[in-house]
Design an enzyme around this catalytic site. Structure first.
Site, PDB file in Angstrom:
ATOM      1  N   CYS A 118      19.575 -34.706 -54.794  1.00 52.11           N
ATOM      2  CA  CYS A 118      19.724 -34.623 -56.118  1.00 52.11           C
ATOM      3  C   CYS A 118      18.943 -33.052 -56.519  1.00 52.11           C
ATOM      4  O   CYS A 118      17.906 -32.798 -55.837  1.00 52.11           O
ATOM      5  CB  CYS A 118      19.053 -35.642 -56.866  1.00 52.11           C
ATOM      6  SG  CYS A 118      18.944 -35.335 -58.492  1.00 52.11           S
ATOM      7  N   ASP A 207      25.547 -38.466 -77.175  1.00 51.41           N
ATOM      8  CA  ASP A 207      24.280 -38.451 -76.845  1.00 51.41           C
ATOM      9  C   ASP A 207      24.204 -38.036 -75.299  1.00 51.41           C
ATOM     10  O   ASP A 207      23.303 -37.026 -74.912  1.00 51.41           O
ATOM     11  CB  ASP A 207      23.476 -39.805 -76.640  1.00 51.41           C
ATOM     12  CG  ASP A 207      23.567 -40.504 -78.006  1.00 51.41           C
ATOM     13  OD1 ASP A 207      23.054 -40.037 -79.042  1.00 51.41           O
ATOM     14  OD2 ASP A 207      24.123 -41.683 -78.317  1.00 51.41           O
ATOM     15  N   ASP A 220      23.118 -24.373 -68.397  1.00 52.55           N
ATOM     16  CA  ASP A 220      22.114 -24.825 -67.265  1.00 52.55           C
ATOM     17  C   ASP A 220      21.463 -23.616 -67.012  1.00 52.55           C
ATOM     18  O   ASP A 220      21.669 -22.408 -66.796  1.00 52.55           O
ATOM     19  CB  ASP A 220      22.853 -25.120 -65.996  1.00 52.55           C
ATOM     20  CG  ASP A 220      22.795 -26.716 -65.732  1.00 52.55           C
ATOM     21  OD1 ASP A 220      22.498 -27.421 -66.683  1.00 52.55           O
ATOM     22  OD2 ASP A 220      23.180 -27.225 -64.773  1.00 52.55           O
ATOM     23  N   HIS A 233      22.895 -33.076 -60.832  1.00 59.07           N
ATOM     24  CA  HIS A 233      21.774 -33.090 -61.412  1.00 59.07           C
ATOM     25  C   HIS A 233      21.815 -33.559 -62.862  1.00 59.07           C
ATOM     26  O   HIS A 233      22.971 -33.815 -63.287  1.00 59.07           O
ATOM     27  CB  HIS A 233      20.897 -31.899 -61.223  1.00 59.07           C
ATOM     28  CG  HIS A 233      21.812 -30.534 -61.921  1.00 59.07           C
ATOM     29  ND1 HIS A 233      21.949 -29.328 -61.244  1.00 59.07           N
ATOM     30  CD2 HIS A 233      22.525 -30.433 -62.881  1.00 59.07           C
ATOM     31  CE1 HIS A 233      22.813 -28.639 -61.934  1.00 59.07           C
ATOM     32  NE2 HIS A 233      23.217 -29.380 -63.113  1.00 59.07           N
ATOM     33  N   GLU A 248      31.619 -30.315 -53.810  1.00 57.60           N
ATOM     34  CA  GLU A 248      31.275 -31.360 -52.818  1.00 57.60           C
ATOM     35  C   GLU A 248      32.504 -32.169 -52.673  1.00 57.60           C
ATOM     36  O   GLU A 248      33.353 -32.105 -53.378  1.00 57.60           O
ATOM     37  CB  GLU A 248      30.104 -32.381 -53.136  1.00 57.60           C
ATOM     38  CG  GLU A 248      28.801 -31.548 -53.332  1.00 57.60           C
ATOM     39  CD  GLU A 248      28.165 -30.994 -51.978  1.00 57.60           C
ATOM     40  OE1 GLU A 248      28.660 -31.316 -51.004  1.00 57.60           O
ATOM     41  OE2 GLU A 248      27.120 -30.388 -52.046  1.00 57.60           O
ATOM     42  N   HIS A 267      22.284 -42.907 -60.043  1.00 53.95           N
ATOM     43  CA  HIS A 267      21.019 -42.236 -59.836  1.00 53.95           C
ATOM     44  C   HIS A 267      20.491 -41.305 -61.097  1.00 53.95           C
ATOM     45  O   HIS A 267      19.620 -40.973 -61.669  1.00 53.95           O
ATOM     46  CB  HIS A 267      20.944 -41.116 -58.553  1.00 53.95           C
ATOM     47  CG  HIS A 267      19.810 -40.437 -58.392  1.00 53.95           C
ATOM     48  ND1 HIS A 267      18.934 -40.670 -57.634  1.00 53.95           N
ATOM     49  CD2 HIS A 267      19.756 -39.123 -58.870  1.00 53.95           C
ATOM     50  CE1 HIS A 267      18.066 -39.570 -57.465  1.00 53.95           C
ATOM     51  NE2 HIS A 267      18.531 -38.702 -58.263  1.00 53.95           N
ATOM     52  N   GLU A 268      21.871 -40.346 -61.475  1.00 51.21           N
ATOM     53  CA  GLU A 268      21.688 -39.353 -62.397  1.00 51.21           C
ATOM     54  C   GLU A 268      21.460 -40.020 -63.813  1.00 51.21           C
ATOM     55  O   GLU A 268      20.693 -39.462 -64.980  1.00 51.21           O
ATOM     56  CB  GLU A 268      22.799 -38.555 -62.479  1.00 51.21           C
ATOM     57  CG  GLU A 268      22.943 -37.681 -61.147  1.00 51.21           C
ATOM     58  CD  GLU A 268      21.822 -36.982 -60.723  1.00 51.21           C
ATOM     59  OE1 GLU A 268      20.954 -36.546 -61.591  1.00 51.21           O
ATOM     60  OE2 GLU A 268      21.751 -36.443 -59.411  1.00 51.21           O
ATOM     61  N   HIS A 271      17.971 -40.549 -64.523  1.00 48.40           N
ATOM     62  CA  HIS A 271      17.253 -39.419 -65.202  1.00 48.40           C
ATOM     63  C   HIS A 271      17.461 -39.262 -66.636  1.00 48.40           C
ATOM     64  O   HIS A 271      16.557 -38.794 -67.366  1.00 48.40           O
ATOM     65  CB  HIS A 271      17.923 -38.008 -64.293  1.00 48.40           C
ATOM     66  CG  HIS A 271      17.373 -37.778 -63.152  1.00 48.40           C
ATOM     67  ND1 HIS A 271      16.052 -37.995 -62.515  1.00 48.40           N
ATOM     68  CD2 HIS A 271      18.143 -37.507 -61.806  1.00 48.40           C
ATOM     69  CE1 HIS A 271      15.869 -37.972 -61.318  1.00 48.40           C
ATOM     70  NE2 HIS A 271      17.062 -37.651 -60.821  1.00 48.40           N
ATOM     71  N   HIS A 277      12.167 -39.287 -59.572  1.00 50.24           N
ATOM     72  CA  HIS A 277      12.499 -39.701 -58.240  1.00 50.24           C
ATOM     73  C   HIS A 277      11.504 -41.014 -57.761  1.00 50.24           C
ATOM     74  O   HIS A 277      10.246 -40.784 -58.200  1.00 50.24           O
ATOM     75  CB  HIS A 277      12.554 -38.653 -57.448  1.00 50.24           C
ATOM     76  CG  HIS A 277      13.789 -37.691 -57.644  1.00 50.24           C
ATOM     77  ND1 HIS A 277      13.702 -36.218 -57.498  1.00 50.24           N
ATOM     78  CD2 HIS A 277      14.882 -38.030 -57.989  1.00 50.24           C
ATOM     79  CE1 HIS A 277      14.927 -36.013 -57.656  1.00 50.24           C
ATOM     80  NE2 HIS A 277      15.853 -36.785 -58.027  1.00 50.24           N
TER      81      HIS A 277
END
Length: 311
Positions: A118, A207, A220, A233, A248, A267-268, A271, A277
């Site tokens: 990540c 949101d 970014d 990310h 990817e 996973h993201e 965040h 992590h």
């Protein structure tokens, strides 16, 4: 009119010259697909404090990118001197990933550092999220402090108590095969938390916003680095941005040669909700990922989100 023998030979040779570069380019492209932006680390095997080795400046950039290193003197950030500051950063990295903290770029450290991951740093602005009780490695101290569990962003940003329903939209041209995996990932977090989620149209306010981006990500601070480096990310609340790396290889079904769309989304989204992590490898919030790896929410992830929101 028939070509004379000399002209025919010349014509054939010209065609060969024109086609040769294309064949070479194709081979180079195939080779590039098997390379990783982290491969330079393999050339630094055995490096330790006191060494001056070509490529150490790239190691410094890697550790700075993921939050382990910051030089006040930018000259040292760009040189190839393996100094005490770099050794301390390597030790902190090794501690976080349960590697013996020798400060040396050994085989185990290389294996971890060259694994795709990540793009969210483990440590930001000097705060070590993976070891919340130990903000930085102290070079003068021989004691090692590790905390093997979930972690939060600095300041523990989170959605306000009144904000329990979050809307998300997919960027235009979002791949069709990625829509359902993202929805399933949200469902996992819905089942484990007080949050609920719903998708809105791509032209509506929301949101959260999810998209596929490449090396140049608009809006970014930093784009991606090509195949084999950072796979995705996302930002802490209330930012709401989550990006997959378009370069990817992705799949919505088990594939040993591709990243699993739902696994990365779980996973993201963690965040996006405020989790950083985890140092537990089985947890969804573990920073590193590999092709073919499939994960769902782990007890550590659930404990983390419940602790963040006092559930």
């Amino acid at each position: 009119m028939a070509l004379k023998p000399f002209h025919l030979i010349s014509f054939t040779f010209l065609i060969f010259l024109l086609l040769a570069p294309f064949g070479q380019a194709k081979r180079n492209t195939a080779s590039d697909k098997n390379s990783s932006p982290f491969d330079f680390i393999k050339k630094l095997k055995g490096c330790h404090k006191g060494n001056t080795t070509k490529g150490i400046h790239e190691l410094k950039a890697y550790l700075e990118k993921f939050g382990y290193l910051e030089y006040l003197n930018k000259t040292h950030a760009n040189d190839d001197d393996f100094d005490e500051i770099l050794e301390s950063a390597v030790k902190t990295y090794q501690e976080n990933y349960h590697i013996k903290p020798t400060g040396t770029i050994d085989t185990e450290t290389i294996a971890k550092m060259t694994t795709p991951r990540c793009g969210v740093p483990d440590i930001i602005n000097g705060t070590n999220y993976m070891q919340p009780q130990k903000r930085k490695h102290d070079p003068s101290s021989s004691s090692i402090h590790t905390v093997s569990h979930y972690s939060f962003f600095r300041g523990s940003p989170k959605w306000p108590p009144t904000k329990t329903h979050l809307t998300y939209r997919l960027s235009p041209n979002f791949p069709t095969n990625a829509v359902d995996p993202v929805a399933r990932a949200f469902q996992q977090w819905d089942s484990a938390t007080h949050f609920s989620f719903s998708r809105v149209q791509s032209n509506q306010n929301s949101d959260l916003v999810i998209g596929f981006h490449g090396r140049d990500v608009r809006g970014d601070d930093e784009g991606f680095d090509g195949p084999g480096g950072t796979a995705a990310h996302a930002a802490a609340p209330p930012d709401g941005r989550f990006h997959y790396d378009v370069d990817e290889r992705w799949s919505s079904v088990p594939d040993p040669n591709a990243y699993d769309l739902e696994t990365i989304a779980v996973h993201e989204i963690g965040h996006l909700l405020g989790l950083e992590h985890s140092s537990i490898e089985a947890a969804s919030m573990y920073a590193y990922v590999e092709h073919g790896l499939i994960k769902g929410l782990h007890e550590d992830d659930i404990q983390g989100i419940r602790a963040l929101y006092n559930l």
